[in-house]
Design a protein around this motif. Sequence first.
Motif, PDB file in Angstrom:
ATOM      1  N   VAL A   1       0.856  -1.183   0.000  1.00 40.53           N
ATOM      2  CA  VAL A   1       0.000   0.000   0.000  1.00 40.53           C
ATOM      3  C   VAL A   1       0.894   1.235   0.000  1.00 40.53           C
ATOM      4  O   VAL A   1       1.794   1.351   0.842  1.00 40.53           O
ATOM      5  CB  VAL A   1      -0.932   0.020   1.224  1.00 40.53           C
ATOM      6  N   ILE A   2       0.640   2.142  -0.933  1.00 39.92           N
ATOM      7  CA  ILE A   2       1.423   3.375  -1.054  1.00 39.92           C
ATOM      8  C   ILE A   2       0.510   4.543  -0.733  1.00 39.92           C
ATOM      9  O   ILE A   2      -0.509   4.746  -1.393  1.00 39.92           O
ATOM     10  CB  ILE A   2       1.995   3.535  -2.472  1.00 39.92           C
ATOM     11  N   ALA A   3       0.854   5.309   0.272  1.00 43.94           N
ATOM     12  CA  ALA A   3       0.095   6.505   0.635  1.00 43.94           C
ATOM     13  C   ALA A   3       0.773   7.720   0.021  1.00 43.94           C
ATOM     14  O   ALA A   3       1.923   8.027   0.340  1.00 43.94           O
ATOM     15  CB  ALA A   3       0.019   6.650   2.149  1.00 43.94           C
ATOM     16  N   GLY A   4       0.084   8.407  -0.873  1.00 39.44           N
ATOM     17  CA  GLY A   4       0.640   9.593  -1.519  1.00 39.44           C
ATOM     18  C   GLY A   4       0.905   9.351  -2.987  1.00 39.44           C
ATOM     19  O   GLY A   4       1.755   8.529  -3.345  1.00 39.44           O
ATOM     20  N   GLY A   5       0.200  10.080  -3.848  1.00 38.18           N
ATOM     21  CA  GLY A   5       0.325   9.890  -5.284  1.00 38.18           C
ATOM     22  C   GLY A   5       1.180  10.927  -5.970  1.00 38.18           C
ATOM     23  O   GLY A   5       0.932  11.269  -7.125  1.00 38.18           O
ATOM     24  N   GLY A   6       2.204  11.431  -5.265  1.00 38.00           N
ATOM     25  CA  GLY A   6       3.153  12.342  -5.888  1.00 38.00           C
ATOM     26  C   GLY A   6       4.125  11.590  -6.774  1.00 38.00           C
ATOM     27  O   GLY A   6       3.929  10.414  -7.117  1.00 38.00           O
ATOM     28  N   LEU A   7       5.224  12.240  -7.144  1.00 35.83           N
ATOM     29  CA  LEU A   7       6.180  11.607  -8.043  1.00 35.83           C
ATOM     30  C   LEU A   7       6.808  10.367  -7.415  1.00 35.83           C
ATOM     31  O   LEU A   7       6.994   9.348  -8.078  1.00 35.83           O
ATOM     32  CB  LEU A   7       7.267  12.610  -8.435  1.00 35.83           C
ATOM     33  N   GLY A   8       7.127  10.438  -6.104  1.00 34.19           N
ATOM     34  CA  GLY A   8       7.685   9.274  -5.437  1.00 34.19           C
ATOM     35  C   GLY A   8       6.693   8.131  -5.360  1.00 34.19           C
ATOM     36  O   GLY A   8       7.038   6.962  -5.598  1.00 34.19           O
ATOM     37  N   GLY A   9       5.440   8.453  -5.032  1.00 36.12           N
ATOM     38  CA  GLY A   9       4.425   7.419  -4.938  1.00 36.12           C
ATOM     39  C   GLY A   9       4.133   6.773  -6.277  1.00 36.12           C
ATOM     40  O   GLY A   9       3.993   5.549  -6.379  1.00 36.12           O
ATOM     41  N   CYS A  10       4.029   7.586  -7.332  1.00 36.91           N
ATOM     42  CA  CYS A  10       3.772   7.032  -8.661  1.00 36.91           C
ATOM     43  C   CYS A  10       4.945   6.192  -9.145  1.00 36.91           C
ATOM     44  O   CYS A  10       4.750   5.119  -9.740  1.00 36.91           O
ATOM     45  CB  CYS A  10       3.485   8.165  -9.652  1.00 36.91           C
TER      46      CYS A  10
ATOM     47  N   ILE B   1      -2.988  13.065  -9.275  1.00 37.87           N
ATOM     48  CA  ILE B   1      -1.689  12.482  -8.969  1.00 37.87           C
ATOM     49  C   ILE B   1      -0.607  13.393  -9.545  1.00 37.87           C
ATOM     50  O   ILE B   1      -0.866  14.243 -10.383  1.00 37.87           O
ATOM     51  CB  ILE B   1      -1.560  11.050  -9.537  1.00 37.87           C
ATOM     52  N   GLY B   2       0.630  13.209  -9.074  1.00 37.74           N
ATOM     53  CA  GLY B   2       1.739  14.007  -9.605  1.00 37.74           C
ATOM     54  C   GLY B   2       2.420  14.907  -8.598  1.00 37.74           C
ATOM     55  O   GLY B   2       3.487  15.459  -8.872  1.00 37.74           O
TER      56      GLY B   2
END
Length: 571
Positions: A47-56, A78-79
């Motif tokens: 599970v990944i919390a956070g859809g920024g560049l690191g999360g994506c 996202i982004g």
Amino acid sequence: MKRRSFLSSVSAGTSGILLAGPMVSNAKSPKQAHTFTAAKELKADVVIAGGGLGGCAAALAACRNGLKVILTEETDWIGGQVSQQGVPPDEHNWIETHGAPASYREYRNRIREYYKRNYPLTADAKGRSHLNPGDGSVSRICHEPRVTVEVLTEMLLPFISSGKLTLLTEHKIDAADVTGDDVKSIQAKDLKSDRTLVLHAPYFIDATECGDLLPLTGTEYVTGTESKSQTGELHAPEVANPKNNQAFTLCFAMDYQPGVNNIIDRPKDYDFWSNYVPQMDTPWAGKLLELNYSDPRTLKPKNLGFHPEGKKTGEMLNLWLYRRLISKANFVSGTYDGDITVVNWPQNDYFMGNLIDVSEEEFQKHVDGARQLNLSLFYWLQTEAPRPDGGQGWSGLRLRGDVMGTEDGMAKYPYIREARRIKAEFRVLEEHVGAENRRMVAGNDAGKTSADFYDSVGTGYYHIDLHPSNQGINYVDFGSLPFQIPLGALLPQRMNNLLPANKNIGTTHITNGCFRLHPVEWSIGEAVGMLVAFAQRKNVPPRAVREQKNLLVEFQDWIRTQGLETHWPKG
């Protein structure tokens, strides 16, 4: 912008403890688990919390290596910093060929191809291999935030379609179920419906902008500034201050319509902001709402220019061009009436409060304060900013909410420069990456390159750039060296299955200044996503990959086959 939800209570059950809301930085993990009830449950491999560049990047890496992933994002875009926060990529000079993973360059190339495929570009612009849609001076690929949303969604779609990836936008993590040193599940609140989901997995990745999972899971972390006695860093202060964080910025977009009166109503806080002089340890150049600021390197007053038609402003930087997202000259005549730019300037850095480890009400108060600062700056530009012709104000300036995906032209989320940072197996210090400090500890010859980390899983570069802080510390800005990303900085000292993938890794206040940029965040996320896949395949905890030499060598060899760089080219 959606309200940020922080729970301030701690709910107890008969089987243990549910962690919720901000916690102190030396928090210990609960010894028993709490069972979530009356909520839908979902399961995945990670599970990944956070859809920024690191999360994506973490999601892409995990999915392409066979894992089932759940990715949550608090906003509807996202982004992260390049989309919801509206900040064009801050990058180094070699980014087109090396110094970042191949997948990051693929993302950048897809941005260019998106414009070439969908926009009426001029023949010259369409023929440029290194098209820069906005021709902004801050980046080689200044572009509209929503294009990043489209491109990242396109990159993730095959995994969404195949069922490997579940993407939950407008979901905020608000609680965690932790037993000992292991996270068992986290709870996500649907911000549209208040429905809750319980997300189970063997691994969890914190890719949130502020490191939100760290207090929720009781993971040890630090905030603010370390002292010289704690780190030995050349530029560290004598006294630590956990509350000293870099200013955040609520960016906004605007364009210019010559001859049109777009002047907004006078903002309610205009009298305050138009007279505000930042109180810093080194004097500011004057009022915040003026075309000058403290030079980041010398801290002496430095004049700036502004002309919304892109004309030269003498030797001064034209702020209009700095983060320009769309240059109308790149598009067929008539496509745009004028350029579009995003405002992320010294004039709208917000110094008046902290966003880390505060209540929801405090967080929102400062975001609202930053919005008032923006409106005051925009009104000042429309009515009082000095013009080269001797006049005042540019009444044709117009807020572009459509560019930011909001009604008021402001970004969906504040641009966060500094987050909670894990207490890591290894902490990156100034002596490892700072040019001057490196020479002092390694000698003149060895000091020409950054520290060579045996456990490197990525590369990056940016100068050490600390914006003025909420505690009145002016710019700290000095040279660094092209660096490696050590695996040890991605491993919490105690937690077994929680990993960072944003600005929450094992850096210091100072070294965060060169690790916080777009391609480095992507590199961190991709390395973490592959670490989870590798650890699962080998049936070992992530820290064992670093502890066991044979596993580390195998892991580094493997990530290089998928386009991750562990070293800079020699010479």
